[in-house]
Design an enzyme around this catalytic site. Sequence first.
Site, PDB file in Angstrom:
ATOM      1  N   ASP A  87      -5.898   7.776   9.919  1.00 37.79           N
ATOM      2  CA  ASP A  87      -6.995   7.844   9.531  1.00 37.79           C
ATOM      3  C   ASP A  87      -6.637   9.499   8.907  1.00 37.79           C
ATOM      4  OD1 ASP A  87      -9.413   8.298   9.631  1.00 37.79           O
ATOM      5  OD2 ASP A  87     -10.134   8.206  11.290  1.00 37.79           O
ATOM      6  N   SER A 121      -8.838   4.364  -4.737  1.00 40.68           N
ATOM      7  CA  SER A 121      -8.762   3.401  -5.714  1.00 40.68           C
ATOM      8  C   SER A 121      -8.469   1.729  -5.028  1.00 40.68           C
ATOM      9  CB  SER A 121      -8.320   3.571  -6.894  1.00 40.68           C
ATOM     10  OG  SER A 121      -9.157   3.914  -8.031  1.00 40.68           O
ATOM     11  N   THR A 122      -7.522   1.795  -4.828  1.00 42.02           N
ATOM     12  CA  THR A 122      -6.414   0.595  -3.569  1.00 42.02           C
ATOM     13  C   THR A 122      -7.390   0.238  -2.555  1.00 42.02           C
ATOM     14  OG1 THR A 122      -6.028   1.729  -1.784  1.00 42.02           O
ATOM     15  CG2 THR A 122      -4.128   1.744  -4.463  1.00 42.02           C
ATOM     16  N   GLY A 146     -15.693   2.568   3.099  1.00 36.89           N
ATOM     17  CA  GLY A 146     -14.235   2.841   2.901  1.00 36.89           C
ATOM     18  C   GLY A 146     -13.719   3.776   3.960  1.00 36.89           C
ATOM     19  N   VAL A 147     -13.443   4.421   2.762  1.00 36.75           N
ATOM     20  CA  VAL A 147     -12.497   5.851   3.522  1.00 36.75           C
ATOM     21  C   VAL A 147     -13.520   7.005   3.219  1.00 36.75           C
ATOM     22  CG1 VAL A 147     -11.281   6.614   1.001  1.00 36.75           C
ATOM     23  CG2 VAL A 147     -10.430   7.768   2.943  1.00 36.75           C
ATOM     24  N   ASP A 148     -14.711   7.207   2.449  1.00 38.37           N
ATOM     25  CA  ASP A 148     -15.209   7.845   1.874  1.00 38.37           C
ATOM     26  C   ASP A 148     -16.807   7.573   2.809  1.00 38.37           C
ATOM     27  OD1 ASP A 148     -17.646   9.203   0.267  1.00 38.37           O
ATOM     28  OD2 ASP A 148     -18.075   7.453  -0.979  1.00 38.37           O
TER      29      ASP A 148
HETATM   30  P1  ADP Z   1     -12.325   2.767  -3.946  1.00 38.03           P
HETATM   31  O1  ADP Z   1     -13.239   2.963  -3.742  1.00 38.03           O
HETATM   32  O2  ADP Z   1     -11.331   4.488  -4.129  1.00 38.03           O
HETATM   33  O3  ADP Z   1     -10.966   1.908  -3.558  1.00 38.03           O
HETATM   34  P2  ADP Z   1     -11.786   3.094   0.101  1.00 38.03           P
HETATM   35  O4  ADP Z   1     -12.019   3.642   0.407  1.00 38.03           O
HETATM   36  O5  ADP Z   1     -12.458   1.413  -0.160  1.00 38.03           O
HETATM   37  O6  ADP Z   1     -11.824   3.177  -1.619  1.00 38.03           O
HETATM   38  O7  ADP Z   1      -9.795   2.173  -0.525  1.00 38.03           O
HETATM   39  C1  ADP Z   1      -8.861   3.403  -0.764  1.00 38.03           C
HETATM   40  C2  ADP Z   1      -8.183   3.809   0.722  1.00 38.03           C
HETATM   41  O8  ADP Z   1      -8.212   4.011   1.678  1.00 38.03           O
HETATM   42  C3  ADP Z   1      -7.496   2.285   0.583  1.00 38.03           C
HETATM   43  O9  ADP Z   1      -6.435   2.181   1.023  1.00 38.03           O
HETATM   44  C4  ADP Z   1      -7.871   2.004   2.371  1.00 38.03           C
HETATM   45  O10 ADP Z   1      -7.485   1.250   3.281  1.00 38.03           O
HETATM   46  C5  ADP Z   1      -8.501   3.235   2.815  1.00 38.03           C
HETATM   47  N1  ADP Z   1      -8.837   4.480   3.828  1.00 38.03           N
HETATM   48  C6  ADP Z   1     -10.195   4.195   4.388  1.00 38.03           C
HETATM   49  N2  ADP Z   1     -10.486   4.473   5.613  1.00 38.03           N
HETATM   50  C7  ADP Z   1      -9.364   5.134   5.385  1.00 38.03           C
HETATM   51  C8  ADP Z   1      -9.300   6.449   6.438  1.00 38.03           C
HETATM   52  N3  ADP Z   1     -10.294   6.258   7.723  1.00 38.03           N
HETATM   53  N4  ADP Z   1      -8.300   7.542   6.700  1.00 38.03           N
HETATM   54  C9  ADP Z   1      -7.629   6.463   5.663  1.00 38.03           C
HETATM   55  N5  ADP Z   1      -7.656   6.124   4.189  1.00 38.03           N
HETATM   56  C10 ADP Z   1      -8.554   5.207   4.674  1.00 38.03           C
END
Ligand code: ADP
Length: 176
Positions: free
Chosen positions: A10, A122-123, A32-34
Amino acid sequence: MEKIELIRGDITRMEVGAVVNAANSSLLGGGGVDGAIHRAGGPEILEACKQIRAASGKCPTGQAVITTAGKMPAQRVIHTVGPIWGQQSETESDRLLANCYRNSLALAVQHKLTSVAFPNISTGVYGFPKERAAKVAIRAVTEFLSADNSIKQLYFVCFDEENFNLYESLLLKTNN
Ligand code: ADP
């Protein structure tokens, strides 16, 4: 490249100069990560993003902006906007994704931050093919780091196993 380290986990827990957020161009938060970064850092981050929005408008794809990290252990958050797969040609998507990594690192250097953690931009929801994205990411940061002396440590923080395994094998190839 000894400055690059691969981590499974994380990104919100990273004690680094800058955690990079895969934001959207509104800068007003998302899933997601945002979502994870805004939850972990608290409302200060959204407040800072709103101020940037008011002063400069939306963040274009491939560009990056910097804010506080709020309550997270990192010093700052760098928000970058990855390309949505399918919205541009494949080569243009590669270029825009590489820009995310380059511009984020340039911003870290400008702010004298010596360690940076990247998610797999972006993945997730944006649908960029994972292996293609990993190759673009590794190439962009390797090129940047070979021309820069101020960033001491760069972390690829992979949340999902597929990305982690991809990076593990691609980084091995880069080192041999
Ligand atoms: P995007 O819109 O750029 O695709 P996402 O957040 O949907 O962004 O996904 C980008 C990456 O972040 C994915 O590989 C997802 O598995 C990952 N992700 C989601 N939550 C976390 C976290 N807490 N820490 C690190 N990576 C994360």
